[in-house]
Design an enzyme around this catalytic site. Structure first.
Site, PDB file in Angstrom:
ATOM      1  N   SER A   1       0.829  -1.215   0.000  1.00  8.91           N
ATOM      2  CA  SER A   1       0.000   0.000   0.000  1.00  8.91           C
ATOM      3  C   SER A   1       0.862   1.264   0.000  1.00  8.91           C
ATOM      4  O   SER A   1       1.893   1.339   0.661  1.00  8.91           O
ATOM      5  CB  SER A   1      -0.882  -0.021   1.250  1.00  8.91           C
ATOM      6  OG  SER A   1      -1.647   1.156   1.326  1.00  8.91           O
TER       7      SER A   1
ATOM      8  N   LYS B   1      -3.426   2.578  -2.032  1.00  6.89           N
ATOM      9  CA  LYS B   1      -2.955   3.406  -0.909  1.00  6.89           C
ATOM     10  C   LYS B   1      -4.069   3.528   0.136  1.00  6.89           C
ATOM     11  O   LYS B   1      -5.255   3.384  -0.181  1.00  6.89           O
ATOM     12  CB  LYS B   1      -2.526   4.778  -1.415  1.00  6.89           C
ATOM     13  CG  LYS B   1      -3.663   5.605  -1.983  1.00  6.89           C
ATOM     14  CD  LYS B   1      -3.141   6.914  -2.552  1.00  6.89           C
ATOM     15  CE  LYS B   1      -4.256   7.632  -3.283  1.00  6.89           C
ATOM     16  NZ  LYS B   1      -3.797   8.780  -4.052  1.00  6.89           N
TER      17      LYS B   1
ATOM     18  N   ASN C   1       9.614   8.627   4.335  1.00  5.88           N
ATOM     19  CA  ASN C   1       8.426   9.307   3.807  1.00  5.88           C
ATOM     20  C   ASN C   1       7.585   9.825   4.948  1.00  5.88           C
ATOM     21  O   ASN C   1       7.465   9.202   5.994  1.00  5.88           O
ATOM     22  CB  ASN C   1       7.644   8.402   2.841  1.00  5.88           C
ATOM     23  CG  ASN C   1       6.584   7.572   3.525  1.00  5.88           C
ATOM     24  OD1 ASN C   1       5.488   8.039   3.807  1.00  5.88           O
ATOM     25  ND2 ASN C   1       6.938   6.317   3.822  1.00  5.88           N
TER      26      ASN C   1
ATOM     27  N   GLY D   1       1.811  11.752   5.343  1.00  2.83           N
ATOM     28  CA  GLY D   1       0.649  12.075   6.168  1.00  2.83           C
ATOM     29  C   GLY D   1      -0.634  11.475   5.607  1.00  2.83           C
ATOM     30  O   GLY D   1      -1.731  11.971   5.853  1.00  2.83           O
TER      31      GLY D   1
ATOM     32  N   ASN E   1      -4.520  -0.541   7.955  1.00  3.87           N
ATOM     33  CA  ASN E   1      -3.255   0.140   8.264  1.00  3.87           C
ATOM     34  C   ASN E   1      -3.347   0.697   9.681  1.00  3.87           C
ATOM     35  O   ASN E   1      -3.942   1.744   9.913  1.00  3.87           O
ATOM     36  CB  ASN E   1      -3.029   1.249   7.231  1.00  3.87           C
ATOM     37  CG  ASN E   1      -1.819   2.096   7.542  1.00  3.87           C
ATOM     38  OD1 ASN E   1      -1.079   1.816   8.491  1.00  3.87           O
ATOM     39  ND2 ASN E   1      -1.607   3.129   6.750  1.00  3.87           N
TER      40      ASN E   1
ATOM     41  N   CYS F   1      -1.430   4.492  12.553  1.00  2.00           N
ATOM     42  CA  CYS F   1      -2.078   5.793  12.510  1.00  2.00           C
ATOM     43  C   CYS F   1      -2.400   6.205  13.940  1.00  2.00           C
ATOM     44  O   CYS F   1      -2.831   5.368  14.739  1.00  2.00           O
ATOM     45  CB  CYS F   1      -3.365   5.662  11.689  1.00  2.00           C
ATOM     46  SG  CYS F   1      -4.159   7.243  11.435  1.00  2.00           S
TER      47      CYS F   1
ATOM     48  N   ASN G   1       4.778  -2.541   8.398  1.00  2.00           N
ATOM     49  CA  ASN G   1       4.772  -1.192   7.820  1.00  2.00           C
ATOM     50  C   ASN G   1       6.182  -0.591   7.974  1.00  2.00           C
ATOM     51  O   ASN G   1       7.116  -1.279   8.395  1.00  2.00           O
ATOM     52  CB  ASN G   1       3.729  -0.346   8.558  1.00  2.00           C
ATOM     53  CG  ASN G   1       3.106   0.716   7.657  1.00  2.00           C
ATOM     54  OD1 ASN G   1       3.824   1.402   6.928  1.00  2.00           O
ATOM     55  ND2 ASN G   1       1.801   0.850   7.712  1.00  2.00           N
TER      56      ASN G   1
ATOM     57  N   GLY H   1       8.900  -5.519   3.746  1.00  2.00           N
ATOM     58  CA  GLY H   1       9.952  -4.622   4.217  1.00  2.00           C
ATOM     59  C   GLY H   1      11.265  -4.931   3.532  1.00  2.00           C
ATOM     60  O   GLY H   1      11.842  -6.003   3.735  1.00  2.00           O
TER      61      GLY H   1
ATOM     62  N   THR I   1       9.017   0.065  -1.565  1.00  4.03           N
ATOM     63  CA  THR I   1       9.957   1.101  -2.006  1.00  4.03           C
ATOM     64  C   THR I   1      10.617   0.799  -3.346  1.00  4.03           C
ATOM     65  O   THR I   1      10.881   1.706  -4.126  1.00  4.03           O
ATOM     66  CB  THR I   1      11.023   1.292  -0.898  1.00  4.03           C
ATOM     67  OG1 THR I   1      10.336   1.677   0.291  1.00  4.03           O
ATOM     68  CG2 THR I   1      12.026   2.360  -1.245  1.00  4.03           C
TER      69      THR I   1
HETATM   70  C1  LIG Z   1       5.944   6.552  -0.028  1.00  3.81           C
HETATM   71  C2  LIG Z   1       5.314   5.472   0.794  1.00  3.81           C
HETATM   72  C3  LIG Z   1       3.960   5.544   1.097  1.00  3.81           C
HETATM   73  C4  LIG Z   1       3.368   4.558   1.874  1.00  3.81           C
HETATM   74  N1  LIG Z   1       2.029   4.639   2.154  1.00  3.81           N
HETATM   75  C5  LIG Z   1       1.422   3.637   2.836  1.00  3.81           C
HETATM   76  C6  LIG Z   1       0.012   3.646   3.020  1.00  3.81           C
HETATM   77  O1  LIG Z   1      -0.716   4.532   2.545  1.00  3.81           O
HETATM   78  N2  LIG Z   1      -0.530   2.626   3.744  1.00  3.81           N
HETATM   79  C7  LIG Z   1       0.216   1.605   4.267  1.00  3.81           C
HETATM   80  O2  LIG Z   1      -0.337   0.696   4.896  1.00  3.81           O
HETATM   81  N3  LIG Z   1       1.553   1.563   4.068  1.00  3.81           N
HETATM   82  C8  LIG Z   1       2.166   2.555   3.375  1.00  3.81           C
HETATM   83  N4  LIG Z   1       3.514   2.489   3.143  1.00  3.81           N
HETATM   84  C9  LIG Z   1       4.306   1.360   3.692  1.00  3.81           C
HETATM   85  C10 LIG Z   1       4.537   0.261   2.646  1.00  3.81           C
HETATM   86  O3  LIG Z   1       3.318  -0.308   2.225  1.00  3.81           O
HETATM   87  C11 LIG Z   1       5.447  -0.845   3.216  1.00  3.81           C
HETATM   88  O4  LIG Z   1       4.786  -1.476   4.290  1.00  3.81           O
HETATM   89  C12 LIG Z   1       6.783  -0.318   3.717  1.00  3.81           C
HETATM   90  O5  LIG Z   1       7.277   0.693   2.862  1.00  3.81           O
HETATM   91  C13 LIG Z   1       7.836  -1.423   3.874  1.00  3.81           C
HETATM   92  O6  LIG Z   1       8.093  -2.080   2.656  1.00  3.81           O
HETATM   93  P1  LIG Z   1       9.283  -1.648   1.648  1.00  3.81           P
HETATM   94  O7  LIG Z   1      10.536  -1.584   2.462  1.00  3.81           O
HETATM   95  O8  LIG Z   1       9.281  -2.703   0.593  1.00  3.81           O
HETATM   96  O9  LIG Z   1       8.914  -0.310   1.109  1.00  3.81           O
HETATM   97  C14 LIG Z   1       4.137   3.470   2.372  1.00  3.81           C
HETATM   98  C15 LIG Z   1       5.499   3.405   2.046  1.00  3.81           C
HETATM   99  C16 LIG Z   1       6.094   4.370   1.274  1.00  3.81           C
HETATM  100  C17 LIG Z   1       7.552   4.251   0.946  1.00  3.81           C
END
Ligand SMILES: Cc1cc2nc3c(=O)[nH]c(=O)nc-3n(C[C@H](O)[C@H](O)[C@H](O)COP(=O)(O)O)c2cc1C
Length: 311
Positions: free
Chosen positions: A29, A53, A77, A80, A134, A137, A198, A250, A273
């Site tokens: 997400s 998202k 990031n 918000g 999620n 929050c 997350n 992650g 990411t």
């Molecule tokens: C720019 C950005 C926006 C994110 N927005 C959300 C979100 O809206 N909801 C959510 O549950 N996780 C959000 N995440 C977390 C990711 O879904 C993921 O759990 C986290 O980045 C770890 O995985 P990664 O290391 O592969 O990025 C966001 C991550 C990034 C980098």
């Protein structure tokens, strides 16, 4: 890199509780927009599911820039959770989800259990296949993150489970002091799977301007450096709650990272990411996984789940 689907001899199918997935990869997400836009530049069939998202009850403005910054080998990031609110999201997104080419999950966020439930109802009406909650929050009452408190997390999951018939996942934070009690509370409240994890809270400073890298100072840290932390959460939960389906998430950059999460006990693995640097990463990562399985005599990816030997 084309994977040559017709020639793949490894069985990629897996499941996450009641959900059947054609591949173990799940788009995380917040990293693939509302999915339908991203699906045009990626290869949706490489994913078992793609997660939109997070959406809240009312629109959230999000934080001012800067909201994204490279930091070490990962990324900060502090967006918000900017979003249009569930009513507008449903109207804008619902007609487009059916054309994505793989299953689409919604992601609910809120400041009270009732708001999470309201969002979940809207997501279900939009036609998503599952709802990921999620929990990273702050809650309205004391500003503490739901995901850091077992009782609050359980209340949110119970409210969402009571509101929709769809499979519901609980997405937890690696910042929890102890992840297992929170995982247990979500499981007992009816979560069909747990997403671990997350982002971790992090910060950075531009020493030339002396300003924080993010307008909100503290944000979420993701990317390669997060993997050992999220993987530790997967191992702890998989060993303590053997019957709970886990989506590991992650720092996945390569096929080998997916295999590591499967061996830790996850049955599906999120990509986040990596999408910012390489929108079609899922295709490459799946090809790397298939190659590893072929070289190591693994016919079905599910045979890797929990395959970590004792230390
Ligand atoms: C720019 C950005 C926006 C994110 N927005 C959300 C979100 O809206 N909801 C959510 O549950 N996780 C959000 N995440 C977390 C990711 O879904 C993921 O759990 C986290 O980045 C770890 O995985 P990664 O290391 O592969 O990025 C966001 C991550 C990034 C980098």
């Amino acid at each position: 890199m084309a994977i040559g689907w017709e020639k793949v001899t490894v069985d990629l199918a897996t499941s996450l509780g009641p959900i059947q997935l054609a591949t173990p990869l799940v788009a995380a997400s917040g990293t693939v927009g509302s999915v339908w836009e991203f699906a045009k530049v990626a290869d949706p069939i490489a994913y078992g599911a793609m997660t939109a998202k997070s959406v809240s009850g009312d629109p959230w403005k999000g934080r001012p820039p800067p909201r994204l910054a490279p930091a070490g080998l990962g990324m900060l990031n502090g967006i918000g959770i900017q979003n249009v609110g569930i009513d507008a999201w449903r109207t804008e997104t619902a007609p487009k989800l059916r054309r994505v080419g793989t299953q689409v999950w919604g992601s609910a966020v809120g400041t009270t259990p009732a708001e999470y439930a309201r969002v979940a109802i809207g997501l279900a009406a939009a036609g998503v296949a599952a709802v990921e909650v999620n929990l990273s929050c702050p809650n309205l009452e004391d500003g503490r993150m739901f995901a850091l408190d077992a009782t609050l997390s359980g209340e949110v999951i119970a409210a969402v489970k009571g509101a929709v018939e769809l499979p519901v996942g609980a997405k937890l934070s690696p910042d929890a002091e102890e992840i297992v009690p929170i995982a247990l509370a979500c499981h007992e409240a009816g979560a069909d799977w747990l997403t671990l994890t997350n982002t971790a809270r992090g910060a950075g400073i531009d020493i030339r301007s002396r300003r924080p890298l993010l307008s909100g100072v503290v944000g979420g840290y993701s990317g390669a450096p997060l993997k050992p932390i999220s993987l530790r959460c997967v191992i702890e939960v998989a060993q303590a709650l053997t019957e709970v389906p886990i989506l590991g998430c992650g720092g996945v950059m390569r096929g080998a990272d997916v295999i590591e999460y499967l061996m830790a006990g996850a049955t599906a693995v999120g990509l986040g990411t990596i999408h910012f640097a390489e929108p079609r990463a899922a295709t490459r990562i799946l090809a790397e996984m298939v190659q590893w399985c072929e070289e190591n005599g693994v016919d079905r990816v599910i045979d890797l789940v929990g395959a970590m030997e004792a230390g």
